[in-house]
Design an enzyme around this catalytic site. Structure first.
Site, PDB file in Angstrom:
ATOM      1  N   ASP A  13      37.314  -8.101  17.452  1.00 15.26           N
ATOM      2  CA  ASP A  13      37.862  -9.357  17.969  1.00 15.26           C
ATOM      3  C   ASP A  13      37.561  -9.519  19.455  1.00 15.26           C
ATOM      4  OD1 ASP A  13      38.902 -10.359  15.645  1.00 15.26           O
ATOM      5  OD2 ASP A  13      40.961  -9.725  16.022  1.00 15.26           O
TER       6      ASP A  13
ATOM      7  N   LYS B 136      38.061 -14.744  17.522  1.00 14.68           N
ATOM      8  CA  LYS B 136      38.908 -15.882  17.177  1.00 14.68           C
ATOM      9  C   LYS B 136      39.807 -16.136  18.368  1.00 14.68           C
ATOM     10  CE  LYS B 136      40.482 -16.195  12.912  1.00 14.68           C
ATOM     11  NZ  LYS B 136      39.592 -17.196  12.322  1.00 14.68           N
TER      12      LYS B 136
ATOM     13  N   MET C 233      50.973 -16.645  22.585  1.00 16.74           N
ATOM     14  CA  MET C 233      50.144 -17.850  22.461  1.00 16.74           C
ATOM     15  C   MET C 233      50.886 -19.098  22.929  1.00 16.74           C
ATOM     16  SD  MET C 233      48.248 -16.907  18.843  1.00 16.74           S
ATOM     17  CE  MET C 233      49.599 -15.938  18.145  1.00 16.74           C
TER      18      MET C 233
END
Length: 245
Positions: free
Chosen positions: A35, A56, A168
């Protein structure tokens, strides 16, 4: 050779926070799907593996999840040792269970390897104990980015009496702020905004819920970052004292 995929948590960024089991899995790996948020320094543990980026990132072009599934299955069925290397912990907002179920449904053996999650590591390095005795009776991990873009139950979160760690949340700071204020959390509630948890470039901004969004602009807060919201966020960083005999 039996097909197998390791779903490995690489931790928050500091390569020294890898677990011994993660290092062992990487040492056996022949293919590593990595990742974006994984520190490339951890790849020293798999010098002979083929490394395939499958990043991602929110707001950026991302590798489709279905394509990642197919890659894992393809290499595992070739008898290769496959490691899917994820930032943090694969089962804390990391889709680890989704990938494990998809592979298991196709008869591919899976093993999950935990990693230290950014919310814990970032808070600790700022001197914050998320469940400090007498201050917080627990910790709640939430993501501000939901699959269907629906709003979280902010009033319920505001009334948990626990430390809130928001992942996030940089792009949704105003929504987080207004949701918790409307839910009854006082504007004076301490907040720590922690960017690049555990890395040398880690930065932190201490503020309050009422001033969080404004201070984030001044601070130029960028992703990846976590928000620690609650009384524990007022804790001072630990100072190291040198003692002489």
């Amino acid at each position: 050779m039996a097909a197998k995929v390791w779903l490995v948590g690489a931790g928050p960024g500091d390569p020294e926070l890898l677990t011994l089991k993660a290092v062992r899995a990487l040492g056996e790996a022949e293919v590593v799907l990595i990742d974006d948020l994984v520190n490339s320094a951890v790849l020293e543990h798999c010098p002979n593996a083929r490394v395939i980026p499958v990043g991602k990132r929110g707001g950026c072009r991302s590798t489709p999840q279905a394509f990642i599934h197919r890659l894992m299955a393809r290499y595992a069925r070739q008898g290769l040792c496959v490691v899917r290397l994820k930032g943090g912990d694969p089962c804390i907002f990391g889709r680890g269970k989704e990938e494990a179920d998809w592979l298991a449904a196709r008869g591919i053996e899976v093993e999950l390897v935990n990693g230290i999650t950014a919310g814990l590591a970032g808070a600790t390095q700022c001197g914050i104990s998320l469940t400090h005795r007498g201050v917080a009776r627990g910790v709640t991990l939430v993501t501000a980015h939901t699959l269907d873009e629906s709003s979280l139950q902010w009033r319920a979160l505001a009334n948990t009496g626990t430390t809130l760690v928001v992942y996030m949340g940089v792009a949704r700071l105003e929504q987080v702020q207004s949701g918790l204020l409307d839910g009854g959390l006082p504007a004076s509630t301490p907040v720590a905004m922690i960017e690049n948890a555990s890395l040398p470039q880690q930065r932190e901004c201490r503020t309050t819920l009422g001033e969080m969004a404004a201070h984030a602009l001044t601070f130029e807060l960028k992703s990846p970052a976590i928000l620690v919201i609650g009384e524990v966020a007022a804790q001072a960083a630990v100072s190291v004292l040198e003692h002489t005999a």
